[in-house]
Design a protein around this motif. Sequence first.
Motif, PDB file in Angstrom:
ATOM      1  N   TRP A 233      10.142  -5.379  -3.486  1.00 54.25           N
ATOM      2  CA  TRP A 233      10.444  -4.383  -2.465  1.00 54.25           C
ATOM      3  C   TRP A 233       9.244  -4.261  -1.542  1.00 54.25           C
ATOM      4  O   TRP A 233       8.128  -3.979  -1.985  1.00 54.25           O
ATOM      5  CB  TRP A 233      10.761  -3.031  -3.076  1.00 54.25           C
ATOM      6  CG  TRP A 233      10.860  -1.913  -2.060  1.00 54.25           C
ATOM      7  CD1 TRP A 233      10.008  -0.871  -1.902  1.00 54.25           C
ATOM      8  CD2 TRP A 233      11.874  -1.760  -1.053  1.00 54.25           C
ATOM      9  NE1 TRP A 233      10.403  -0.064  -0.860  1.00 54.25           N
ATOM     10  CE2 TRP A 233      11.559  -0.590  -0.326  1.00 54.25           C
ATOM     11  CE3 TRP A 233      13.000  -2.500  -0.708  1.00 54.25           C
ATOM     12  CZ2 TRP A 233      12.335  -0.146   0.739  1.00 54.25           C
ATOM     13  CZ3 TRP A 233      13.781  -2.053   0.361  1.00 54.25           C
ATOM     14  CH2 TRP A 233      13.459  -0.889   1.066  1.00 54.25           C
ATOM     15  N   ASN A 234       9.451  -4.490  -0.250  1.00 57.38           N
ATOM     16  CA  ASN A 234       8.407  -4.334   0.763  1.00 57.38           C
ATOM     17  C   ASN A 234       8.674  -3.021   1.484  1.00 57.38           C
ATOM     18  O   ASN A 234       9.527  -2.950   2.369  1.00 57.38           O
ATOM     19  CB  ASN A 234       8.436  -5.519   1.738  1.00 57.38           C
ATOM     20  CG  ASN A 234       7.281  -5.506   2.717  1.00 57.38           C
ATOM     21  OD1 ASN A 234       6.819  -4.453   3.135  1.00 57.38           O
ATOM     22  ND2 ASN A 234       6.815  -6.687   3.081  1.00 57.38           N
ATOM     23  N   ASP A 235       7.956  -1.979   1.079  1.00 52.38           N
ATOM     24  CA  ASP A 235       8.228  -0.642   1.603  1.00 52.38           C
ATOM     25  C   ASP A 235       7.885  -0.542   3.085  1.00 52.38           C
ATOM     26  O   ASP A 235       8.582   0.137   3.842  1.00 52.38           O
ATOM     27  CB  ASP A 235       7.448   0.398   0.800  1.00 52.38           C
ATOM     28  CG  ASP A 235       7.921   1.808   1.073  1.00 52.38           C
ATOM     29  OD1 ASP A 235       9.112   2.096   0.827  1.00 52.38           O
ATOM     30  OD2 ASP A 235       7.112   2.633   1.552  1.00 52.38           O
ATOM     31  N   MET A 236       6.809  -1.211   3.520  1.00 46.71           N
ATOM     32  CA  MET A 236       6.400  -1.134   4.913  1.00 46.71           C
ATOM     33  C   MET A 236       7.480  -1.683   5.844  1.00 46.71           C
ATOM     34  O   MET A 236       7.729  -1.140   6.925  1.00 46.71           O
ATOM     35  CB  MET A 236       5.093  -1.918   5.118  1.00 46.71           C
ATOM     36  CG  MET A 236       4.537  -1.849   6.530  1.00 46.71           C
ATOM     37  SD  MET A 236       4.075  -0.168   7.020  1.00 46.71           S
ATOM     38  CE  MET A 236       2.611   0.058   5.994  1.00 46.71           C
ATOM     39  N   LEU A 237       8.153  -2.748   5.407  1.00 43.45           N
ATOM     40  CA  LEU A 237       9.175  -3.385   6.238  1.00 43.45           C
ATOM     41  C   LEU A 237      10.598  -2.992   5.846  1.00 43.45           C
ATOM     42  O   LEU A 237      11.555  -3.447   6.460  1.00 43.45           O
ATOM     43  CB  LEU A 237       9.017  -4.905   6.180  1.00 43.45           C
ATOM     44  CG  LEU A 237       7.674  -5.436   6.699  1.00 43.45           C
ATOM     45  CD1 LEU A 237       7.604  -6.952   6.571  1.00 43.45           C
ATOM     46  CD2 LEU A 237       7.429  -5.017   8.150  1.00 43.45           C
ATOM     47  N   GLY A 238      10.740  -2.162   4.824  1.00 39.59           N
ATOM     48  CA  GLY A 238      12.061  -1.658   4.439  1.00 39.59           C
ATOM     49  C   GLY A 238      13.013  -2.732   3.979  1.00 39.59           C
ATOM     50  O   GLY A 238      14.186  -2.732   4.372  1.00 39.59           O
ATOM     51  N   ARG A 239      12.527  -3.633   3.103  1.00 43.26           N
ATOM     52  CA  ARG A 239      13.400  -4.735   2.701  1.00 43.26           C
ATOM     53  C   ARG A 239      13.077  -5.225   1.298  1.00 43.26           C
ATOM     54  O   ARG A 239      11.943  -5.110   0.812  1.00 43.26           O
ATOM     55  CB  ARG A 239      13.264  -5.903   3.679  1.00 43.26           C
ATOM     56  CG  ARG A 239      11.922  -6.628   3.615  1.00 43.26           C
ATOM     57  CD  ARG A 239      11.760  -7.579   4.772  1.00 43.26           C
ATOM     58  NE  ARG A 239      10.582  -8.436   4.629  1.00 43.26           N
ATOM     59  CZ  ARG A 239      10.057  -9.158   5.619  1.00 43.26           C
ATOM     60  NH1 ARG A 239      10.606  -9.117   6.833  1.00 43.26           N
ATOM     61  NH2 ARG A 239       9.006  -9.930   5.416  1.00 43.26           N
TER      62      ARG A 239
END
Length: 316
Positions: A233-239
């Motif tokens: 999960w890449n929280d900064m990019l929402g994906r």
Amino acid sequence: MLEQVDPAFRADVVNGLSEPIPSIPARWLYDRRGSELFDDITRLPSYYPTRTETALLKAKMGEIAALACNGCAIVEFGSGSSTKTPLLLQAMKPAAYVPIDISGDYLRESAGRVDRRFPDIAVHPVEADFTKPVDLPKEIDGLPRLGFFPGSTIGNFVPRSATDLLRHFRDILGTGAKLLIGMDRVKPVERLIAAYDDPEGVTAKFNLNLLRRINRELEADIPVEDFAHEARWNDMLGRVEMHLVARSNVEFMIDRKRFAFAAGETIHTENSHKYGPRGARLLLLAGGWTPLAEWTDDHQDFALILAEAQRNRFAP
């Protein structure tokens, strides 16, 4: 085999693995075996998007049909096995159905099933990469058009590319056309990771199948067993991101070019962006589509949005 391979596949693999952050476009995951494995994924208990979207289509189909389509041609982008399509065809009874998919054999089989089930609807399968220019069949000239893009496939594209793709759809379908699109919502990380790294290991097989495809079609010698599937999960990019992680130092050849990966280095194979309600609508507007209606499930897990194509002069 090399002379028969899609040159775009070869270029995307060789160029993608040569980048500072190695990656391969997600569309190449879907050869015949990849498409079969993805169908298996959609039936897993942990993979909520297909189950939730299908239930939403069943519950809201009357409303959707009343707003979306009357004597139109339904054009499905990335049709795969067309499992959700019968819900639309049954309710809307369109004049024609045009499934577009990159996997030709799989496309023809699924189109044949639809044709047999709905003999009164003209089925015109188109083997193509829907991210590239696509010529729709002349048989649907003059018919109003409804684009169908389910499964939150739009989430596979970074926002800039997603915007370009939506504009591309608008150009294919034409001014005044409508688009029914599925978008996955943001939710707890644990549920997201479970959906993309299932305990049964099917998503791992799906991801690793890309390496097997490269070996088969490009006559490469990638040691597939030395890579592992990983969802992040890449929280900064929402994906959610899918990666193939080298278990140890590996080297291999593709198209007479040598590649080396140190243990822990990855090949980035897929993104799945998640959108909140405002973000989804803004994305559609930026892509040349005006949202008309939106439906979601009781838990706000998934959304279906109906939008109408803007005139080209409204878009940059």
